[in-house]
Enzyme design. Structure first.
Site, PDB file in Angstrom:
ATOM      1  N   ASP A  10     -13.248  39.979  90.904  1.00 54.50           N
ATOM      2  CA  ASP A  10     -13.714  38.867  91.742  1.00 54.50           C
ATOM      3  C   ASP A  10     -14.860  39.345  92.643  1.00 54.50           C
ATOM      4  OD1 ASP A  10     -11.972  40.506  93.258  1.00 54.50           O
ATOM      5  OD2 ASP A  10     -11.428  38.860  94.610  1.00 54.50           O
ATOM      6  N   HIS A 241     -11.167  49.695  98.451  1.00 57.32           N
ATOM      7  CA  HIS A 241      -9.995  49.266  97.678  1.00 57.32           C
ATOM      8  C   HIS A 241     -10.253  49.389  96.174  1.00 57.32           C
ATOM      9  CE1 HIS A 241      -8.177  47.693 101.314  1.00 57.32           C
ATOM     10  NE2 HIS A 241      -9.247  46.954 101.561  1.00 57.32           N
TER      11      HIS A 241
HETATM   12  O1  RIB Z   1      -7.134  43.660  99.410  1.00 57.64           O
HETATM   13  C1  RIB Z   1      -8.302  44.169  98.837  1.00 57.64           C
HETATM   14  C2  RIB Z   1      -8.672  43.407  97.592  1.00 57.64           C
HETATM   15  O2  RIB Z   1      -8.958  42.046  97.921  1.00 57.64           O
HETATM   16  C3  RIB Z   1      -9.914  43.931  96.905  1.00 57.64           C
HETATM   17  O3  RIB Z   1      -9.775  43.759  95.521  1.00 57.64           O
HETATM   18  C4  RIB Z   1     -11.000  43.032  97.448  1.00 57.64           C
HETATM   19  O4  RIB Z   1     -12.112  42.970  96.603  1.00 57.64           O
HETATM   20  C5  RIB Z   1     -10.282  41.723  97.547  1.00 57.64           C
HETATM   21  O5  RIB Z   1     -10.304  41.097  96.303  1.00 57.64           O
HETATM   22 CA    CA Z   2     -11.587  42.639  94.291  1.00 54.68          CA
END
Ligand code: RIB
Ligand code: CA
Length: 318
Positions: A10, A241
């Site tokens: 995303d 992340h």
């Molecule tokens: O919590 C972090 C996640 O949420 C990551 O994948 C960031 O891109 C959002 O999608």
């Molecule tokens: Ca993400």
């Protein structure tokens, strides 16, 4: 060729970093990007995915658009205060020149996994709706993939979208519960480890000063994301992340893992919370976890090594 990977994503600033890191890693062969809502609506994340590939000169990699809403409820909406109005840290209109495949995400996942049984890894960087839709349509998918690696969830630490839930899981808890319960080899790279991986400001500056086209895109994308983390988490830098999952693919030994069945709460104020069962298994397990497959849950990480890998891959070339 490297390990074949489909990235379900995303984009999203940290998704962009993860995709560019994967593309710069000869250990991996990116077969396709499949898109999902999350950081922005699916039409926007799809345009962003196309743009990232165009920027990296990799228009040979197909992009398939995915679900526009979670399984049970409408999409909650984008988070422009984290990822910008355009989902890539800015306001400029993103206008890729390439187009998506005719096949939708879930079908692309199944087709590519069927073409190479036992070889393909699914790297999920957003809400798990596309994977759940693919599983529902093709239950044999669980035997076709090599591994599923998910950025999402929080086993033993607080959430980031709510006090108890991580953003990707919180965006489609029903899908996540299906994906964690499917019985395929699955690894959860959640906040338990990603909140231990801070990409410091000085390293961000090195990455955004690099001359390769991906780094030039990140120089535009990262500042708003960085300001968000600095203001809300009081850190110098950003939590990476999604790139942490790519580091897991490259060097799994820098992570420590536990093996627990995981349920996802779908009710009430703790909706989206991932609950591991750390106690009795099999018949002695509480009913909600009884018979559930074990998930490989990352609980420790060498964060310095993740930072090193990320900086190395994102500054290459130019
Ligand atoms: O919590 C972090 C996640 O949420 C990551 O994948 C960031 O891109 C959002 O999608
Ligand atoms: Ca993400």
């Amino acid at each position: 060729m490297g390990r074949p990977v489909i990235i379900d994503t995303d984009p999203g600033v940290d998704d962009a970093m993860a995709i560019l890191m994967a593309l710069a890693s000869p250990e991996l062969e990116v077969l396709a990007l499949t898109t999902i809502f999350g950081n922005a609506a699916t039409d926007r994340t799809t345009r962003n995915a196309l743009t990232i590939l165009e920027t990296a000169g990799r228009t040979d990699i197909p992009v398939s658009a995915g679900a526009v809403d979670p399984i049970a409820v409408p999409f909650k909406g984008p988070v422009p205060f984290v990822h910008g109005e355009n989902g890539l840290g800015g306001t400029r209109t993103i206008s890729p020149t390439t187009e998506v495949t005719q096949a939708l995400a879930a079908e692309t996942i199944y087709t590519l996994a069927s073409d190479r049984p036992g070889e393909v890894t699914l790297l999920a960087l957003g809400p798990l709706t596309n994977l759940a839709v693919a599983l529902d349509a093709h239950p044999d998918l669980i035997d076709l993939v090599d591994e599923v690696v998910v950025m999402g969830g929080n086993a033993l630490v607080p959430g980031n979208a709510t006090p108890v839930a991580e953003a990707n899981i919180n965006n489609d808890p029903e899908a996540a519960d299906a994906v964690f319960g499917a019985g395929w080899p699955i690894t959860m790279v959640g906040l338990d480890v990603t909140h231990q991986v801070n990409l410091p400001g000085a390293v961000i500056d090195t990455i955004t000063a690099a001359s390769n086209p991906g780094a030039r895109l990140l120089a535009e994308a990262i500042p708003l994301y960085r300001a968000f983390f600095e203001a809300t988490n009081n850190i110098d830098g950003i939590y990476v992340h999604d790139p942490s999952t790519v580091a897991y693919l490259l060097e799994p030994d820098i992570f420590t893992t536990d093996h627990w069945p995981v349920r996802v709460e779908t009710e009430s104020f703790s909706r989206g919370k991932t609950w591991p069962n750390m106690g009795d298994t099999d018949d002695a397990a509480p009913p909600a976890w009884r018979g559930r497959p074990v998930v490989n849950v990352c609980t420790g990480v060498n964060g310095d090594r993740v930072v090193e890998l990320l900086a190395d891959r994102l500054t290459k070339g130019g």
